[in-house]
Motif scaffolding. Structure first.
Motif, PDB file in Angstrom:
ATOM      1  N   ALA A 515      65.773   5.549  57.049  1.00 49.65           N
ATOM      2  CA  ALA A 515      65.787   7.082  56.892  1.00 49.65           C
ATOM      3  C   ALA A 515      63.739   6.947  56.429  1.00 49.65           C
ATOM      4  CB  ALA A 515      65.846   7.263  56.072  1.00 49.65           C
ATOM      5  N   SER A 528      69.870   9.683  53.576  1.00 51.33           N
ATOM      6  CA  SER A 528      69.989   8.451  54.422  1.00 51.33           C
ATOM      7  C   SER A 528      70.534   7.493  55.108  1.00 51.33           C
ATOM      8  CB  SER A 528      69.504   7.688  53.184  1.00 51.33           C
ATOM      9  OG  SER A 528      68.408   8.312  51.998  1.00 51.33           O
ATOM     10  N   PHE A 531      70.657  10.202  58.471  1.00 51.93           N
ATOM     11  CA  PHE A 531      69.670   8.886  59.336  1.00 51.93           C
ATOM     12  C   PHE A 531      70.368   8.715  59.718  1.00 51.93           C
ATOM     13  CE2 PHE A 531      66.271   6.360  60.704  1.00 51.93           C
ATOM     14  CZ  PHE A 531      65.450   7.469  61.701  1.00 51.93           C
TER      15      PHE A 531
END
Length: 652
Positions: A515, A528, A531
Motif C-alpha cells: 500500500a 494495507s 490493498f
C-alpha cells in the motif's frame, strides 16, 4: 459465491409463512418416471422422520442411480408440536410441486422449517458452510433510533453471543435477548440455528459468516434475518420465538441488570455459556492431541522434547526466544528426524529457495508429507522472522491459513515444519501461459473468496489481531483441491484489541503489493492487507502481473490499466483469455469493482475485509464507484526483496 442469484424479500413476513423457494438449475425429471416416484416416497416419509427426531432434523435417500433423490429437512428449534413440524415439511414438498414443477432439486424456506431435495447428494456430506445458492435475506425497512455505532454494536454482540450458545448445544439452536434500555434503544431478541450434523466449530463459523454479511445499513434495522441451508439467524425488537430465551446478553459497555423477564442472570448465564463453549472445545482439543501423540510414537522414537525456558541463538544480533517443548499448538521435531525425512536435505527434495532459506519436501516414517523450511545459517534477519512465525502461526487455525505442524532447533539449525501442499502456489498457475487454463472462473472465484475469508480471520476473528504485510500470489498456497491457504507470516504484525495500526522504519515486503502509505511512510494497518488483496484479485482475473508494464498499454502498472478499462466499460478486455468463453460477466465485473475499491490510494477509502466478504457473498449490496487507484503516476517494480518463504518455485 456471488454468481448465484440471491432471493431478497422486501415485504414483511408473517410467522409460519413461506419465506423463499429456490428451484433447480433447469434440469427436470420425467413425468410419472422413477425420479418422481422416489420423490413422492420421500415426501411421504420425511415429515414424520423429522418430527419424531429429538433434534427436529433428518436426512433421507430414496431410489438408486441415476434416479436417486436426496433430501434434508429441519424444523425451527422452538417448534414444540411434532404435528406442526411434520405439517411444515409436508407443506414444503407441496410448495415445491407447485412452484418448482418437474425440477430435480428445490430448496424451500418456511418460517418454521426448511427443506432441500436434489438428485445430487453433494449437499449432504460433508456439509458446505460457505455456499450461497440458498442465501435468503429479509430486513425490516425501519431503523432503530439512536447512535448508529451503538446500535450496530449491540446487534452484533447479541447475535455473536447467541451464535456461540447455539454452537455448544446438541440441537445447534439458541435464543437470546438484550435489554438495551440502558442505552436508550429497544430490547432486542435473537435466534440462531444450524443443522445438527454440523460440528460446533462449523456451526459457529457458518453463523459468523452470516453476521459478517451485515453492513452499516442492515445492522441498525429493527429486525432482519439471513438464512442459508446450513445455518440461519434472526433478530427483532419483539419476541418472535416460543419459550424462555437461552441467554441474556448485556449491551457492551453497560453493567448487568436484574432480568425482569427470565431468571437467567447475565453473570451466571455468561459463565454457563463460556463454560459450555470452552469445555467441549478443550476436551476435543485434548483428545486430538493425545491421539496424534499416540499415532506419532512410531516415527518419533528419536524425538527429544525440548523443554527450556529460554535459549540464546547467534546471528547478526543476539536474541532470546522462549520456547516451550510441550505446548499443544505444535510439536518439536528432532533434527535427526528432519534429516531422515528430507534425505539429508538432498537437492532432489528441494522445492526452492527464498529470503528465509531453502524449502524441502519431506516424508515422515508414518507416511505424512511435510514441507521443511530451513533457516539460512547466520541470518539474523531470518531468525527474527523464524521467531515471529513460530510464535504467531502456532496460535492461528483456519482452513485458509497454512498449518504449522512443528519446529526444530538444534545449534544453528532453525527449522519450521508445515503441511505439504501439492499444488504449489497461486503464481505458479495464474502467470503461466499453459497452467492458467487449469483455473476456470469458478476456481478463480473460489480462490478469491478463500483468501478473503483467511484475511478476515486474521484481522477480526483470530485470537490475535494480525496484519500479514506480505500478501502476494507466491504466498498463497493451494491444497489438493485448489483451496487457497495464506502462508509466510515472517513479516506479520500482531496487535492488541485496542490497536490495529503501526509505523515502522524498516519497510519490508514486496513492491507492487505494498500500500502507498506503507511503502512511503512505513504506516501499516489492516487496510494495507486490503490493498494487497485488491492487487491479487486483479492478477487472478487478468493473469497479468501488476508490474508487467508491456501488457498494460500506456499504463505503468495493472492497477491503472484496470481502472481505465472499468471506467470505459471495457473491463472484459482485462479478463484472462482462457476464461472469457465460460465467464459469468456480471460476476466478473463485480469482482473487478471490488478489487478497484481495495486498491484506492487513500486507506480510508478502502473497505474492510468484513465489507469485502459481504460484497463477495451478497449480490444485493450496491457497490461504490472506485476512485483512481494508488501508483497511478508512479512506476512499481517486481523486486521481491523481503519474501521470507521463497519465490514461486519454493512452495510447500
Amino acid at each position: 459465491m456471488i454468481s448465484v442469484p440471491l432471493f431478497l424479500a422486501l415485504v414483511p413476513l408473517a410467522a409460519g409463512e413461506l419465506l423463499a423457494q429456490f428451484c433447480g438449475n433447469g434440469i427436470n425429471f420425467t413425468a410419472n418416471g422413477t425420479y418422481q416416484s422416489n420423490l413422492a416416497s420421500l415426501a411421504a416419509t420425511l415429515p414424520s422422520n423429522v418430527s419424531s427426531s429429538p433434534n427436529l432434523f433428518a436426512t433421507a435417500t430414496a431410489g438408486g442411480a441415476p434416479d436417486t433423490v436426496y433430501a434434508l429437512a429441519l424444523c425451527r428449534g422452538d417448534v414444540t408440536s411434532a404435528t406442526a413440524c411434520g405439517d411444515c415439511v409436508a407443506a414444503s414438498f407441496q410448495n415445491a410441486s407447485r412452484t418448482c414443477p418437474m425440477d430435480r432439486s428445490a430448496t424451500i424456506f418456511y418460517d418454521d422449517c426448511l427443506l432441500r431435495f436434489s438428485g445430487d447428494g453433494g449437499f449432504l456430506a460433508p456439509p458446505n458452510i460457505t455456499e450461497n445458492a440458498t442465501l435468503f435475506q429479509y430486513w425490516n425497512q425501519e431503523n432503530i433510533l439512536g447512535d448508529a455505532g451503538v446500535v450496530a454494536g449491540n446487534v452484533r454482540e447479541l447475535l455473536n453471543e447467541t451464535a456461540r450458545a447455539a454452537a455448544t448445544t446438541a440441537r445447534r439452536f439458541a435464543t437470546g435477548f438484550m435489554d438495551a434500555s440502558s442505552v436508550s434503544i429497544p430490547t432486542l431478541y435473537s435466534l440462531t440455528q444450524c443443522t445438527p450434523d454440523l460440528t460446533s466449530g462449523d456451526c459457529l463459523a457458518c453463523l459468523r459468516r452470516l453476521i459478517d454479511m451485515m453492513n452499516s445499513t442492515t445492522s441498525v434495522r429493527v429486525g432482519g434475518r439471513i438464512l442459508v441451508l446450513r445455518c440461519n439467524l434472526r433478530f427483532e425488537k419483539f419476541v418472535f420465538y416460543s419459550g424462555e430465551p437461552t441467554l441474556r446478553v448485556t449491551p457492551p459497555g453497560s453493567s448487568p441488570a436484574p432480568d425482569p423477564i427470565t431468571p437467567i442472570k447475565r453473570n451466571k448465564s455468561k459463565s454457563v455459556v463460556i463454560a459450555a463453549i470452552v469445555s467441549p472445545v478443550a476436551a476435543v482439543a485434548l483428545c486430538l492431541i493425545v491421539c496424534y501423540c499416540f499415532r506419532s510414537r512410531r516415527f518419533r522414537e528419536g524425538k527429544r522434547l525440548q523443554k527450556r525456558r529460554s535459549r540464546r541463538f547467534q546471528g547478526e544480533d543476539e536474541l532470546v526466544w522462549e520456547m516451550e517443548g510441550e505446548i499443544s499448538e505444535f510439536s518439536v521435531f528432532d533434527f535427526h528426524q528432519v534429516l531422515v525425512a528430507t534425505d539429508n536435505f538432498s537437492e532432489e527434495k528441494k522445492l526452492g529457495e527464498g529470503g528465509f532459506g531453502p524449502v524441502y519436501k519431506g516424508l515422515l516414517s508414518e507416511g505424512l508429507e511435510i514441507a521443511v523450511k530451513r533457516l539460512a545459517s547466520h541470518s539474523g534477519q531470518g531468525f527474527i522472522e523464524f521467531k515471529n512465525e513460530v510464535q504467531l502461526i502456532a496460535k492461528l487455525q483456519h482452513r485458509n491459513l497454512v498449518r504449522l505442524l512443528g519446529c526444530c532447533s538444534q545449534g544453528e539449525e532453525k527449522i519450521l515444519v508445515y503441511e505439504y501442499l501439492p499444488n504449489k502456489s497461486l503464481d505458479f498457475y495464474i502467470f503461466d501461459a499453459k497452467r492458467t487454463a487449469l483455473l476456470d472462473w469458478n476456481k478463480r472465484l473460489a480462490i478469491i473468496e478463500g483468501i478473503a475469508q483467511g484475511l478476515l480471520y486474521l484481522h477480526k476473528h483470530s485470537r490475535l489481531r494480525v496484519i500479514h504485510r506480505d500478501l502476494k500470489p507466491s504466498n498463497i498456497l493451494l491444497d489438493s483441491e485448489m483451496n487457497p491457504k495464506i502462508s509466510d507470516f515472517g513479516l506479520a504484525k500482531i496487535f492488541s484489541s485496542n490497536s490495529n495500526e503501526g509505523t515502522t522504519r524498516r519497510v519490508a515486503g514486496t513492491y507492487g503489493y505494498m500500500a502507498p502509505e506503507y511503502a512511503s511512510e512505513g504506516h501499516f494497518s489492516p487496510k494495507s492487507d486490503v490493498f494487497s488483496f485488491g492487487v491479487i484479485i486483479l492478477e487472478i482475473i487478468s493473469g497479468k502481473r501488476n508490474a508487467s508494464v508491456h501488457q498494460c498499454e500506456d499504463f505503468i502498472n495493472l492497477l491503472g490499466y484496470a481502472w481505465k478499462l472499468f471506467a470505459e466499460e471495457r473491463w472484459l478486455e482485462l479478463v484472462d483469455a482462457s476464461v472469457v468463453p465460460n465467464c459469468q460477466s456480471s460476476c466478473m465485473m463485480r469482482c473487478i469493482n471490488i478489487a478497484l475499491l481495495c486498491v484506492q490510494e487513500n486507506a480510508i477509502d478502502r473497505p474492510t475485509m468484513s465489507d469485502v466478504v459481504a460484497m463477495l457473498t451478497s449480490e444485493s449490496m450496491v457497490l461504490d464507484e472506485p476512485k483512481h487507484p494508488a501508483y497511478f503516476h508512479v512506476r512499481v517494480t517486481n523486486h521481491d526483496e523481503s519474501s521470507t518463504y521463497g519465490t514461486s518455485s519454493a512452495k510447500m
